[in-house]
Motif scaffolding. Structure first.
Motif, PDB file in Angstrom:
ATOM      1  N   THR A  33      -7.175  27.851  72.831  1.00 56.12           N
ATOM      2  CA  THR A  33      -8.289  27.054  73.328  1.00 56.12           C
ATOM      3  C   THR A  33      -8.161  26.916  74.845  1.00 56.12           C
ATOM      4  O   THR A  33      -7.159  27.349  75.426  1.00 56.12           O
ATOM      5  N   ASP A  34      -9.125  26.249  75.441  1.00 60.37           N
ATOM      6  CA  ASP A  34      -9.029  25.952  76.870  1.00 60.37           C
ATOM      7  C   ASP A  34      -7.716  25.232  77.179  1.00 60.37           C
ATOM      8  O   ASP A  34      -7.089  25.476  78.205  1.00 60.37           O
ATOM      9  N   ALA A  35      -7.306  24.358  76.273  1.00 59.42           N
ATOM     10  CA  ALA A  35      -6.128  23.515  76.504  1.00 59.42           C
ATOM     11  C   ALA A  35      -4.818  24.303  76.557  1.00 59.42           C
ATOM     12  O   ALA A  35      -3.916  23.954  77.310  1.00 59.42           O
ATOM     13  N   ASP A  36      -4.715  25.364  75.754  1.00 56.99           N
ATOM     14  CA  ASP A  36      -3.424  26.070  75.702  1.00 56.99           C
ATOM     15  C   ASP A  36      -3.469  27.537  76.139  1.00 56.99           C
ATOM     16  O   ASP A  36      -2.465  28.235  76.083  1.00 56.99           O
ATOM     17  N   PHE A  37      -4.616  28.005  76.628  1.00 56.89           N
ATOM     18  CA  PHE A  37      -4.732  29.405  77.043  1.00 56.89           C
ATOM     19  C   PHE A  37      -3.694  29.770  78.102  1.00 56.89           C
ATOM     20  O   PHE A  37      -3.003  30.782  77.986  1.00 56.89           O
ATOM     21  N   GLU A  38      -3.577  28.948  79.115  1.00 53.32           N
ATOM     22  CA  GLU A  38      -2.635  29.214  80.208  1.00 53.32           C
ATOM     23  C   GLU A  38      -1.200  29.351  79.684  1.00 53.32           C
ATOM     24  O   GLU A  38      -0.497  30.294  80.013  1.00 53.32           O
ATOM     25  N   ALA A  39      -0.792  28.416  78.844  1.00 53.43           N
ATOM     26  CA  ALA A  39       0.586  28.414  78.330  1.00 53.43           C
ATOM     27  C   ALA A  39       0.841  29.579  77.376  1.00 53.43           C
ATOM     28  O   ALA A  39       1.872  30.249  77.464  1.00 53.43           O
ATOM     29  N   VAL A  40      -0.091  29.834  76.470  1.00 57.35           N
ATOM     30  CA  VAL A  40       0.120  30.855  75.439  1.00 57.35           C
ATOM     31  C   VAL A  40      -0.100  32.267  75.968  1.00 57.35           C
ATOM     32  O   VAL A  40       0.641  33.188  75.620  1.00 57.35           O
ATOM     33  N   VAL A  41      -1.102  32.440  76.826  1.00 53.25           N
ATOM     34  CA  VAL A  41      -1.482  33.788  77.271  1.00 53.25           C
ATOM     35  C   VAL A  41      -0.913  34.119  78.653  1.00 53.25           C
ATOM     36  O   VAL A  41      -0.151  35.071  78.812  1.00 53.25           O
ATOM     37  N   VAL A  42      -1.287  33.340  79.635  1.00 58.38           N
ATOM     38  CA  VAL A  42      -0.945  33.672  81.024  1.00 58.38           C
ATOM     39  C   VAL A  42       0.553  33.545  81.287  1.00 58.38           C
ATOM     40  O   VAL A  42       1.146  34.383  81.967  1.00 58.38           O
ATOM     41  N   GLN A  43       1.187  32.525  80.733  1.00 59.52           N
ATOM     42  CA  GLN A  43       2.608  32.298  80.982  1.00 59.52           C
ATOM     43  C   GLN A  43       3.521  32.928  79.933  1.00 59.52           C
ATOM     44  O   GLN A  43       4.731  32.698  79.964  1.00 59.52           O
ATOM     45  N   ALA A  44       2.977  33.726  79.037  1.00 59.86           N
ATOM     46  CA  ALA A  44       3.783  34.354  77.979  1.00 59.86           C
ATOM     47  C   ALA A  44       4.842  35.271  78.584  1.00 59.86           C
ATOM     48  O   ALA A  44       4.583  35.942  79.587  1.00 59.86           O
ATOM     49  N   PRO A  45       6.024  35.314  77.977  1.00 58.33           N
ATOM     50  CA  PRO A  45       7.081  36.172  78.503  1.00 58.33           C
ATOM     51  C   PRO A  45       6.821  37.667  78.311  1.00 58.33           C
ATOM     52  O   PRO A  45       7.324  38.490  79.056  1.00 58.33           O
ATOM     53  N   ASP A  82     -17.384  29.598  72.432  1.00 62.42           N
ATOM     54  CA  ASP A  82     -18.220  28.424  72.194  1.00 62.42           C
ATOM     55  C   ASP A  82     -17.365  27.160  72.085  1.00 62.42           C
ATOM     56  O   ASP A  82     -17.767  26.101  72.553  1.00 62.42           O
ATOM     57  N   GLN A  83     -16.211  27.279  71.466  1.00 61.35           N
ATOM     58  CA  GLN A  83     -15.308  26.135  71.310  1.00 61.35           C
ATOM     59  C   GLN A  83     -14.549  25.842  72.601  1.00 61.35           C
ATOM     60  O   GLN A  83     -14.105  24.718  72.817  1.00 61.35           O
ATOM     61  N   SER A  84     -14.338  26.863  73.406  1.00 62.34           N
ATOM     62  CA  SER A  84     -13.578  26.729  74.661  1.00 62.34           C
ATOM     63  C   SER A  84     -14.354  27.376  75.800  1.00 62.34           C
ATOM     64  O   SER A  84     -14.046  28.497  76.223  1.00 62.34           O
ATOM     65  N   PRO A  85     -15.360  26.678  76.337  1.00 64.90           N
ATOM     66  CA  PRO A  85     -16.244  27.285  77.337  1.00 64.90           C
ATOM     67  C   PRO A  85     -15.690  27.324  78.768  1.00 64.90           C
ATOM     68  O   PRO A  85     -16.284  27.975  79.627  1.00 64.90           O
ATOM     69  N   GLU A  86     -14.569  26.661  79.039  1.00 67.93           N
ATOM     70  CA  GLU A  86     -14.061  26.610  80.413  1.00 67.93           C
ATOM     71  C   GLU A  86     -13.270  27.853  80.816  1.00 67.93           C
ATOM     72  O   GLU A  86     -13.298  28.257  81.976  1.00 67.93           O
TER      73      GLU A  86
END
Length: 108
Positions: free
Chosen positions: A9-21, A62-66
């Motif tokens: 979601t918008d809330a965890d995209f950065e942590a799960v995707v962008v910062q993934a090892p 739609d659930q995560s528009p940001e």
């Protein structure tokens, strides 16, 4: 990297995707899109086959528009391969399993 598709979601995209090892296949999609729904079984297969080497993450626009505008997503499905916090490969539109494998393989 469990071998399953992770819904983000918008809330965890950065942590799960962008910062993934490791490498992440991030798929921007919508439930109402037949093309996106047709891609789901392919994503499940790829997640299982490349478990421990690739994370497959799915974001519903739609659930995560940001998040989509931050990555210039203008069409769905949009598939991005993230590695080291950067987009290293892109595919927009329908994709077969072969297309997805070709997209991610160089980054595994």
């Amino acid at each position: 990297m469990s071998g399953t598709v992770v819904d983000v979601t918008d809330a965890d995209f950065e942590a799960v995707v962008v910062q993934a090892p490791g490498p992440v296949l991030a798929v921007f999609r919508a439930e109402w899109s037949a093309v996106c729904r047709a891609l789901d079984p392919v994503l499940v297969e790829v997640a299982k086959e490349y478990a421990n080497r690739l994370t497959v993450a799915r974001l519903d626009i739609d659930q995560s528009p940001e998040t989509p505008p931050k990555y210039n997503v203008t069409a769905i499905p949009t598939l991005y391969v993230f590695k080291g916090g950067k987009i290293v490969a892109t595919r927009i539109g329908p994709a077969s399993k072969e297309n997805v494998v070709k997209l991610v393989t160089p980054y595994l």
